[in-house]
Motif scaffolding. Sequence first.
Motif, PDB file in Angstrom:
ATOM      1  N   GLY A  25      -3.903   6.832 -14.177  1.00  0.00           N
ATOM      2  CA  GLY A  25      -2.199   6.893 -14.340  1.00  0.00           C
ATOM      3  C   GLY A  25      -2.596   7.014 -12.429  1.00  0.00           C
ATOM      4  O   GLY A  25      -4.433   6.789 -11.939  1.00  0.00           O
ATOM      5  N   GLY A  26      -1.494   6.971 -11.477  1.00  0.00           N
ATOM      6  CA  GLY A  26      -1.800   7.293 -10.073  1.00  0.00           C
ATOM      7  C   GLY A  26      -1.856   6.116  -9.497  1.00  0.00           C
ATOM      8  O   GLY A  26      -2.927   6.158  -8.532  1.00  0.00           O
ATOM      9  N   VAL A  27      -2.435   4.706  -9.917  1.00  0.00           N
ATOM     10  CA  VAL A  27      -3.143   4.104  -8.781  1.00  0.00           C
ATOM     11  C   VAL A  27      -1.657   3.190  -8.743  1.00  0.00           C
ATOM     12  O   VAL A  27      -2.640   2.164  -7.763  1.00  0.00           O
ATOM     13  N   GLY A  28      -0.805   3.457  -8.445  1.00  0.00           N
ATOM     14  CA  GLY A  28       0.319   1.761  -8.126  1.00  0.00           C
ATOM     15  C   GLY A  28       0.668   1.998  -8.736  1.00  0.00           C
ATOM     16  O   GLY A  28       1.387   0.346  -8.274  1.00  0.00           O
ATOM     17  N   LYS A  29       0.808   1.654 -10.160  1.00  0.00           N
ATOM     18  CA  LYS A  29       1.909   0.423 -10.778  1.00  0.00           C
ATOM     19  C   LYS A  29       2.932   1.053 -10.732  1.00  0.00           C
ATOM     20  O   LYS A  29       3.704   0.070 -10.373  1.00  0.00           O
ATOM     21  N   THR A  30       4.061   1.692 -10.568  1.00  0.00           N
ATOM     22  CA  THR A  30       5.324   2.276 -10.251  1.00  0.00           C
ATOM     23  C   THR A  30       5.708   1.585  -8.250  1.00  0.00           C
ATOM     24  O   THR A  30       6.351   0.702  -8.431  1.00  0.00           O
ATOM     25  N   THR A  31       4.680   1.794  -7.894  1.00  0.00           N
ATOM     26  CA  THR A  31       4.996   1.548  -6.680  1.00  0.00           C
ATOM     27  C   THR A  31       4.970   0.064  -6.394  1.00  0.00           C
ATOM     28  O   THR A  31       5.792  -0.699  -5.498  1.00  0.00           O
ATOM     29  N   THR A  32       3.871  -0.511  -7.025  1.00  0.00           N
ATOM     30  CA  THR A  32       4.018  -1.802  -7.122  1.00  0.00           C
ATOM     31  C   THR A  32       4.891  -2.708  -7.756  1.00  0.00           C
ATOM     32  O   THR A  32       5.388  -4.042  -6.923  1.00  0.00           O
ATOM     33  N   ILE A 226      -3.429  -3.150  -0.111  1.00  0.00           N
ATOM     34  CA  ILE A 226      -1.797  -2.499   0.257  1.00  0.00           C
ATOM     35  C   ILE A 226      -2.311  -1.454   0.523  1.00  0.00           C
ATOM     36  O   ILE A 226      -3.484  -0.238   0.442  1.00  0.00           O
ATOM     37  N   PRO A 227      -1.895  -0.640   2.230  1.00  0.00           N
ATOM     38  CA  PRO A 227      -2.521   0.629   2.684  1.00  0.00           C
ATOM     39  C   PRO A 227      -1.884   1.800   2.356  1.00  0.00           C
ATOM     40  O   PRO A 227      -0.887   1.534   1.766  1.00  0.00           O
ATOM     41  N   ARG A 228      -2.670   3.189   2.889  1.00  0.00           N
ATOM     42  CA  ARG A 228      -2.130   3.743   1.756  1.00  0.00           C
ATOM     43  C   ARG A 228      -1.594   4.505   3.121  1.00  0.00           C
ATOM     44  O   ARG A 228      -1.962   4.212   4.137  1.00  0.00           O
ATOM     45  N   ASN A 229      -0.026   4.214   3.134  1.00  0.00           N
ATOM     46  CA  ASN A 229       0.935   4.794   3.960  1.00  0.00           C
ATOM     47  C   ASN A 229       1.850   5.690   3.490  1.00  0.00           C
ATOM     48  O   ASN A 229       2.691   5.317   2.116  1.00  0.00           O
ATOM     49  N   VAL A 230       2.384   6.452   4.018  1.00  0.00           N
ATOM     50  CA  VAL A 230       3.273   7.771   3.367  1.00  0.00           C
ATOM     51  C   VAL A 230       4.379   7.255   2.737  1.00  0.00           C
ATOM     52  O   VAL A 230       5.338   8.301   2.292  1.00  0.00           O
TER      53      VAL A 230
END
Length: 283
Positions: A25-32, A226-230
């Motif tokens: 979880g929390g690896v960026g699946k949904t964001t991607t 993909i940068p960490r970006n708030v």
Amino acid sequence: MRTPLLGADNPPVAPQTLAVANQKGGVGKTTTTINVGAALAEMGRRVLVVDVDAQANATSGLGVARSAVEMSTYDVIVNGRPIDDVRIPTVVPGLDLVPADLSLAGAEIEMIDLPMRERRLAMALDGLTDAFDYVLIDCPPSLGLLTINAATAAEGLLVPIQCEFYALEGLGLLTHTLELLHRELNPTLRIAGIVMTLFDGRLALAHQVVEEVRSHFPELLLTPLIPRNVRLSEAPSHGLPISLYDPTCRGAAAYAELAVNLDQRLMRSLTGEPTGAALGVTW
Ligand code: ADP
Ligand code: MG
């Protein structure tokens, strides 16, 4: 940000179905899923996002309130509802959604006794009447029946990996599960690409993780990182993909470029041009 990729020289092709999967979880699946989906749609591709996670983060992140969901992926997978009855338009023109809701939380148990329990999403997607260029499936953070349904329905896996120390730890389990899947359920499954997420260039560790992934999977690493970006973490609470929330931020630029690179890689593979080993890797 429209990229003139479509036109007489570059017509739409058969849909490419990609499962966005990683059991962490929390690896960026949904964001991607949300942001690659939106970027592809803005390039003129027709995109269907299927939310297979009971947390429904892709659903809310694309502007669909939980209370507004009448039918969901649950109805498709468990009740055999046609996807055409369930999919809805989103805030992004050209991007439709099969929304998730909490009923999916019990789906894996209910599915155990259903016929063709691993193939129910694949069968539903076969029944799509509308022409989509891409189907992106946002998977839950597990390797249960829902993720197996997604991977069985997909031609390719898009695997987000967080740029941190333990990122690679889970990859062995994923690889093992996918070997099984490849053998038993989906012999043509490929890895479409690895997306490195939450990259913080100030951290030596982040660079080390990227190099480690690059050395293990040189053909599969998608660019850019993909940068960490708030801004990327704020956008979902506004129900918007990053391209609509803040199109000029670094996260938006990164996902837009990643979508172009992914599209080119996948389109080349369909026209038979060499794509390196990227899509030729089998598990
Ligand atoms: P998953 O679907 O794999 O569980 P998410 O996409 O939900 O992961 O991301 C986990 C959390 O990290 C969310 O709060 C999300 O907004 C945030 N996040 C994801 N990618 C980034 C990024 N590149 N920069 C900043 N925050 C991010
Ligand atoms: Mg998620």
